[in-house]
Design an enzyme around this catalytic site. Structure first.
Site, PDB file in Angstrom:
ATOM      1  N   ARG A  90      -3.199  -6.230  -6.745  1.00 48.10           N
ATOM      2  CA  ARG A  90      -1.947  -6.079  -6.803  1.00 48.10           C
ATOM      3  C   ARG A  90      -1.310  -7.603  -6.100  1.00 48.10           C
ATOM      4  O   ARG A  90      -1.761  -7.515  -4.963  1.00 48.10           O
ATOM      5  CB  ARG A  90      -1.094  -5.009  -6.347  1.00 48.10           C
ATOM      6  CG  ARG A  90       0.569  -4.937  -6.229  1.00 48.10           C
ATOM      7  CD  ARG A  90       0.761  -3.931  -5.161  1.00 48.10           C
ATOM      8  NE  ARG A  90       0.469  -2.624  -5.535  1.00 48.10           N
ATOM      9  CZ  ARG A  90       0.530  -1.544  -4.649  1.00 48.10           C
ATOM     10  NH1 ARG A  90       0.680  -2.078  -2.999  1.00 48.10           N
ATOM     11  NH2 ARG A  90      -0.092  -0.498  -4.786  1.00 48.10           N
TER      12      ARG A  90
ATOM     13  N   ALA B 157       5.277  -8.343   3.015  1.00 44.29           N
ATOM     14  CA  ALA B 157       6.387  -7.603   3.421  1.00 44.29           C
ATOM     15  C   ALA B 157       6.615  -7.376   5.162  1.00 44.29           C
ATOM     16  O   ALA B 157       7.496  -7.059   5.741  1.00 44.29           O
ATOM     17  CB  ALA B 157       6.445  -6.105   3.105  1.00 44.29           C
TER      18      ALA B 157
ATOM     19  N   LYS C 197      -2.561   3.551   2.721  1.00 42.68           N
ATOM     20  CA  LYS C 197      -2.589   2.405   3.728  1.00 42.68           C
ATOM     21  C   LYS C 197      -3.767   3.007   4.714  1.00 42.68           C
ATOM     22  O   LYS C 197      -3.954   4.269   5.110  1.00 42.68           O
ATOM     23  CB  LYS C 197      -1.335   2.579   4.494  1.00 42.68           C
ATOM     24  CG  LYS C 197      -0.239   1.880   3.857  1.00 42.68           C
ATOM     25  CD  LYS C 197       0.867   1.831   4.757  1.00 42.68           C
ATOM     26  CE  LYS C 197       2.101   1.079   4.092  1.00 42.68           C
ATOM     27  NZ  LYS C 197       2.404   1.983   2.550  1.00 42.68           N
TER      28      LYS C 197
ATOM     29  N   ASP D  57      -2.873  -0.338   0.063  1.00 44.30           N
ATOM     30  CA  ASP D  57      -2.015  -1.221   0.262  1.00 44.30           C
ATOM     31  C   ASP D  57      -2.454  -2.392   1.216  1.00 44.30           C
ATOM     32  O   ASP D  57      -3.124  -1.930   2.120  1.00 44.30           O
ATOM     33  CB  ASP D  57      -0.716  -0.552   0.966  1.00 44.30           C
ATOM     34  CG  ASP D  57       0.047   0.367   0.043  1.00 44.30           C
ATOM     35  OD1 ASP D  57       0.140  -0.107  -1.511  1.00 44.30           O
ATOM     36  OD2 ASP D  57       0.605   1.261   0.329  1.00 44.30           O
TER      37      ASP D  57
HETATM   38  N1  FMN Z   1       3.956  -5.669   0.572  1.00 41.61           N
HETATM   39  C1  FMN Z   1       3.036  -5.851   1.292  1.00 41.61           C
HETATM   40  O1  FMN Z   1       3.081  -6.683   2.346  1.00 41.61           O
HETATM   41  N2  FMN Z   1       1.791  -4.934   1.103  1.00 41.61           N
HETATM   42  C2  FMN Z   1       1.948  -4.204  -0.076  1.00 41.61           C
HETATM   43  O2  FMN Z   1       0.829  -3.454  -0.133  1.00 41.61           O
HETATM   44  C3  FMN Z   1       3.146  -4.103  -0.895  1.00 41.61           C
HETATM   45  N3  FMN Z   1       2.983  -3.352  -2.007  1.00 41.61           N
HETATM   46  C4  FMN Z   1       4.232  -3.439  -2.998  1.00 41.61           C
HETATM   47  C5  FMN Z   1       4.028  -2.745  -4.059  1.00 41.61           C
HETATM   48  C6  FMN Z   1       5.012  -2.975  -4.859  1.00 41.61           C
HETATM   49  C7  FMN Z   1       5.255  -2.372  -6.126  1.00 41.61           C
HETATM   50  C8  FMN Z   1       6.139  -3.969  -4.792  1.00 41.61           C
HETATM   51  C9  FMN Z   1       7.324  -4.081  -5.718  1.00 41.61           C
HETATM   52  C10 FMN Z   1       6.318  -4.380  -3.444  1.00 41.61           C
HETATM   53  C11 FMN Z   1       5.160  -4.439  -2.515  1.00 41.61           C
HETATM   54  N4  FMN Z   1       5.399  -5.077  -1.382  1.00 41.61           N
HETATM   55  C12 FMN Z   1       4.192  -4.892  -0.587  1.00 41.61           C
HETATM   56  C13 FMN Z   1       6.331  -5.881  -1.035  1.00 41.61           C
HETATM   57  C14 FMN Z   1       6.394  -7.217  -1.333  1.00 41.61           C
HETATM   58  O3  FMN Z   1       5.411  -8.128  -0.505  1.00 41.61           O
HETATM   59  C15 FMN Z   1       7.778  -7.986  -1.127  1.00 41.61           C
HETATM   60  O4  FMN Z   1       7.962  -7.817   0.260  1.00 41.61           O
HETATM   61  C16 FMN Z   1       8.981  -7.337  -1.994  1.00 41.61           C
HETATM   62  O5  FMN Z   1       8.545  -7.036  -3.214  1.00 41.61           O
HETATM   63  C17 FMN Z   1      10.174  -8.460  -1.994  1.00 41.61           C
HETATM   64  O6  FMN Z   1       9.764  -9.445  -2.738  1.00 41.61           O
HETATM   65  P1  FMN Z   1      10.106  -9.889  -4.260  1.00 41.61           P
HETATM   66  O7  FMN Z   1      11.383 -10.376  -4.119  1.00 41.61           O
HETATM   67  O8  FMN Z   1       9.045 -10.309  -4.878  1.00 41.61           O
HETATM   68  O9  FMN Z   1      10.399  -8.235  -4.730  1.00 41.61           O
END
Ligand code: FMN
Length: 276
Positions: free
Chosen positions: A153, A158, A69, A103
């Site tokens: 990615r 989140a 980050k 990230d």
């Molecule tokens: N959320 C972010 O806001 N920034 C990120 O860099 C980020 N990296 C992630 C990496 C991985 C491997 C996964 C699985 C999730 C990541 N997330 C990140 C979280 C997702 O934005 C999301 O909040 C979470 O996966 C829940 O959604 P889903 O139901 O699609 O899994």
């Protein structure tokens, strides 16, 4: 305890777990927890930790990338500092052919993060970043990034964001994620689909089949310990699956963010913590 939710307190402690995951066919990305560093010295320590982590990935021949980050490397202090820290990290990563992914944090830092990504990507091709489908801006970001053949990615996002910058409705976030996955793949860019959502995974499988996109042009990513059966199934079907493995002392912030996301997440996360 905490050591089960994350890979351990130090990278060395995470090595046997990474070896085991690699043995199962999973590739890994490790993330040293901790963000919002507000002093220069601490940001340089963080960069040093990243570099040692890269060296250990190489010397142990682990199949692992590194996620980081920018706030932990001085983004909130100065652009010079974060660039300096990133260049040191990326030089080491380049030496060992290890990919580093930036990230994506909250929306107030998105523009600066993507600018830095683009600036560094020219000299360091093994660099990825993240685009979040909950942001209105992301479709245009994909267009702008397309010139540098990004490694992206794609996620839903989140952080807690206002309706001024992010879709308030879940189904629009989901639709936009599908849209971004399709766009980035058809642009010919390597794509990591990071989601635990069956609908997103199924959509991707159909899309790649329909467009004959080879399995080495994309991968699925999930958090370590979540949707273990789905991870196994995808591996058996021949897909590349990467697990995101946090380590470090600052696991509390990590845990609380997962908790804030959605109840199902925490149910999975808790299973990972208590039932193994
Ligand atoms: N959320 C972010 O806001 N920034 C990120 O860099 C980020 N990296 C992630 C990496 C991985 C491997 C996964 C699985 C999730 C990541 N997330 C990140 C979280 C997702 O934005 C999301 O909040 C979470 O996966 C829940 O959604 P889903 O139901 O699609 O899994």
């Amino acid at each position: 305890g905490a050591d089960k939710i994350v890979g351990g307190e130090t990278f060395s402690q995470a090595i046997p777990l990474i070896q085991q995951l690699n043995h199962e066919g999973l590739v890994v990305t490790v993330d040293h927890l901790g963000e919002f560093v507000d002093c220069e010295e601490e940001s340089r320590d963080r960069a040093g930790e990243c570099i040692r982590c890269i060296q250990q990935i190489a010397s142990n021949q682990l199949q692992s990338e590194v996620s980081l980050k920018l706030t932990s490397l001085g983004l909130d202090i100065s652009r010079e500092l974060v660039m300096e820290n990133m260049e040191l990290i990326l030089k080491e990563a380049q030496k060992h052919d290890i990919t580093v992914t930036i990230d994506m944090e909250d929306s107030s830092r998105c523009g600066a993060t993507l600018d830095i990504y683009q600036a560094l990507k020219e000299d360091y091709p093994n660099l990825g970043t993240v685009v979040q489908s909950y942001l209105y801006r992301s479709d245009e970001d994909l267009d702008r990034l397309n010139d540098c053949q990004p490694y992206l990615r794609l996620v839903k996002g989140a952080y807690k964001e206002s309706g001024k910058v992010a879709f308030p409705e879940k189904h629009l976030v989901d639709d936009n994620l599908k849209h971004l996955i399709k766009k980035n793949l058809l642009n010919g860019n390597y794509t990591a689909i990071a989601s635990h959502d069956d609908a997103i995974v199924d959509y991707t499988k159909k899309l790649v089949e329909e467009h004959n996109i080879p399995k080495d042009r994309f991968e699925f990513q999930m958090l370590y310990g979540m949707r273990n059966q789905m991870q196994k199934d995808l591996l058996e079907e021949g897909y590349k699956v990467r697990v995101y493995l946090p380590y470090g002392e600052d696991w509390y912030g990590y845990f609380m963010r997962r908790l804030a996301e959605r109840p199902a997440n925490i149910a999975f996360a808790l299973k990972g913590v208590f039932s193994k």
